[in-house]
Design a protein around this motif. Structure first.
Motif: not given
Length: 209
Positions: A56, A94, A96, A98-99, A123
């Motif tokens: 993030k 933020c 992310d 990771n997505q 976040c």
């Protein structure tokens, strides 16, 4: 035996010449053929793993200071309980990383990568209790601790809403191009084009304790 020595003397000069020619060819072939260009390939998986490693990315921080008045009716026969807090809080916007999926990464050409970014989000948000204080309390009816706790919880939710009203998600998206673009170009060694996600809904995230 004399025949073998004779044959060796005949062949030896040619062997020496052959070895010399091979050595010269290996040493000088780049002068004749040109030095081959080095090619670097960065696969989707490699880029994706590096991007996911960013986690993030915090791109903007909003700090708030507000006066929060919290009233609670305990009985219709009694005056309402009232507490007034001077609250300091913060919210962080933020993205992310990771997505990001493989489908979000496109190699436009040998030198350019297009990456579709996830939607910006908050976040976390929190009240900074070290910078907050109780300003006034009235008609608490011996429930001071309960009223203060409820007032701070209300103030905490207000921090999140205030950040949304102030445009934290929009500024997070703007800062992505300023901060993420040079970072990703350093990681990949290519020109990066970021495609922002226009989705503005923000999931309910728990406050940071």
């Amino acid at each position: 035996m004399p025949f073998l020595l004779y044959l060796l003397r005949k062949i030896l000069p040619y062997l020496i010449l052959l070895v010399a020619l091979v050595f010269i060819w290996r040493s000088c072939k780049d002068l004749f053929l040109g030095k081959p260009e080095e090619t670097v390939q960065i696969t989707h998986n490699t880029v994706l793993q590096k991007i996911e490693g960013l986690g993030k990315m915090e791109l903007v921080r909003y700090n708030f200071k507000d006066v929060v008045e919290y009233k609670k009716e305990l009985s219709r026969w009694l005056p309402n309980s009232r507490s007034v807090l001077i609250v300091a809080g913060e919210a962080v916007g933020c993205i992310d990383m990771n997505q990001v999926t493989r489908q979000d990464i496109q190699f436009t050409n040998d030198s350019t990568i297009t990456i579709k970014l996830p939607a910006p989000e908050i976040c976390y948000f929190k009240v900074d209790h070290t910078k907050s204080r109780i300003f006034a309390m009235e008609y608490t009816y011996f429930q001071d601790a309960t009223l203060v706790d409820e007032a701070y919880k209300y103030a905490e939710k207000n921090v999140r809403q205030s950040a949304l009203n102030a445009g934290i998600l929009e500024e997070t998206a703007r800062n992505a191009d300023k901060i993420l673009k040079p970072m990703l170009e350093g990681i990949t060694g290519k020109t990066v084009v970021l495609v922002p996600n226009r989705k503005t809904e923000n999931p309910v995230v728990p406050p940071k304790r």
